[in-house]
Design an enzyme around this catalytic site. Structure first.
Site, PDB file in Angstrom:
ATOM      1  N   ASP A  52      -2.126   6.652  -1.998  1.00 26.97           N
ATOM      2  CA  ASP A  52      -1.855   7.835  -2.767  1.00 26.97           C
ATOM      3  C   ASP A  52      -1.162   7.878  -3.885  1.00 26.97           C
ATOM      4  O   ASP A  52      -0.664   6.607  -4.411  1.00 26.97           O
ATOM      5  CB  ASP A  52      -0.808   8.452  -1.721  1.00 26.97           C
ATOM      6  CG  ASP A  52      -1.548   8.850  -0.130  1.00 26.97           C
ATOM      7  OD1 ASP A  52      -2.678   9.074  -0.298  1.00 26.97           O
ATOM      8  OD2 ASP A  52      -0.853   9.045   0.661  1.00 26.97           O
ATOM      9  N   TYR A 111       2.008  -3.614   4.571  1.00 31.11           N
ATOM     10  CA  TYR A 111       2.729  -2.376   3.423  1.00 31.11           C
ATOM     11  C   TYR A 111       4.247  -2.837   3.696  1.00 31.11           C
ATOM     12  O   TYR A 111       4.693  -3.426   4.575  1.00 31.11           O
ATOM     13  CB  TYR A 111       2.607  -1.123   3.706  1.00 31.11           C
ATOM     14  CG  TYR A 111       1.353  -0.383   3.452  1.00 31.11           C
ATOM     15  CD1 TYR A 111       1.113   0.256   2.074  1.00 31.11           C
ATOM     16  CD2 TYR A 111       0.071  -0.544   4.315  1.00 31.11           C
ATOM     17  CE1 TYR A 111       0.002   0.717   2.028  1.00 31.11           C
ATOM     18  CE2 TYR A 111      -0.971   0.162   3.893  1.00 31.11           C
ATOM     19  CZ  TYR A 111      -1.131   0.617   2.726  1.00 31.11           C
ATOM     20  OH  TYR A 111      -2.422   1.370   2.523  1.00 31.11           O
TER      21      TYR A 111
END
Length: 252
Positions: A52, A111
């Site tokens: 994002d 992540y």
């Protein structure tokens, strides 16, 4: 057609995410423009995921096709780095089998999310500053609950175009970074839903602040309702750090 994997990293601060958008600069657009310029024909690039706006990648993988063998991939890497902006770096370009797919063949993605309780004028763009110190031991206990489930609808952005919300989580936990006041949440899974990591972190912080019990965390997952989970944390402290693939893809 020959297929190649691009290994790259980027600082996401100045981008509207990975995927090409009608208005705003994106990483995918930058890579495609650079490749098309150097190869003198339009080139499309497919990434391993869609980070994002503001999210960073220490390691992203993408693939592209070319009509012939590229003899000097090190030279192409060097030329791309000269052409791309300073916040994108190409690490290497490697040949793969024609069927290899950067997104669908990835076996895991990892992540990391960084939080701190200290004000620091040098890292505020890359770490999320939180008020007070949450109970990280309790948050790690809550992380163990994640391994009991595969449907993470509660942590998914609403109205996405994915066909399933099933994910298999292999690792999840918090660790203190050295002697600093920075704590790092690391999570590895076969795939991630839109906004999933940021929603999980936001919900875990509620556990750490005593606003949600571990049993309550479990019920959030079981509800399969995004409204029951915590607020998503900001994107600037999230990093894609690894993507793995089967070895046979590289026997080109």
């Amino acid at each position: 057609m020959k297929r190649y994997f691009i290994y790259l990293g980027y600082n996401g601060k100045n981008f509207c995410g990975w995927q090409i958008q009608p208005n705003g600069a994106t990483v995918q657009q930058s890579i495609e423009t650079a490749l098309s310029t150097l190869l003198r024909k339009p080139v499309s690039v497919v990434g391993a995921g869609r980070t994002d706006a503001g999210v960073h990648a220490r390691l992203m993988v993408a693939h592209f096709d070319w009509e012939d063998t590229i003899e000097d991939l090190a030279f192409l890497t060097k030329k791309m780095n000269r052409l791309l902006p300073k916040d994108i770096a190409i690490y290497q370009i490697v040949p793969v089998i024609p069927e290899a797919h950067a997104r669908f063949d990835a076996t895991s993605r990892t992540y990391k999310y960084y939080v701190t309780t200290q004000k620091d004028p040098f890292n505020y763009d890359f770490v999320y500053r939180i008020s007070g110190k949450p109970d990280f031991e309790q948050m790690n206990e809550a992380c163990k609950v994640l391994f009991d489930y595969v449907d993470f609808t509660s942590f998914s952005k609403l109205h996405t175009d994915v066909k399933t919300n099933i994910c298999h989580i292999y690792r999840a936990g918090w660790e203190k970074e050295g002697d600093s006041d920075v704590w790092v949440f690391t999570i590895r899974a076969d795939r991630f839903l839109r906004n999933m990591v940021r929603a999980i972190v936001g919900t875990l912080l509620e556990v750490g602040r005593g606003k949600l019990s571990i049993e309550g965390f479990r019920k959030v997952i079981e509800s399969k309702n995004r409204c029951d989970a915590g607020t998503s944390v900001p994107g600037q402290a999230l990093y894609l750090v690894d993507v793995t693939y089967p070895e046979h893809l590289f026997n080109s």
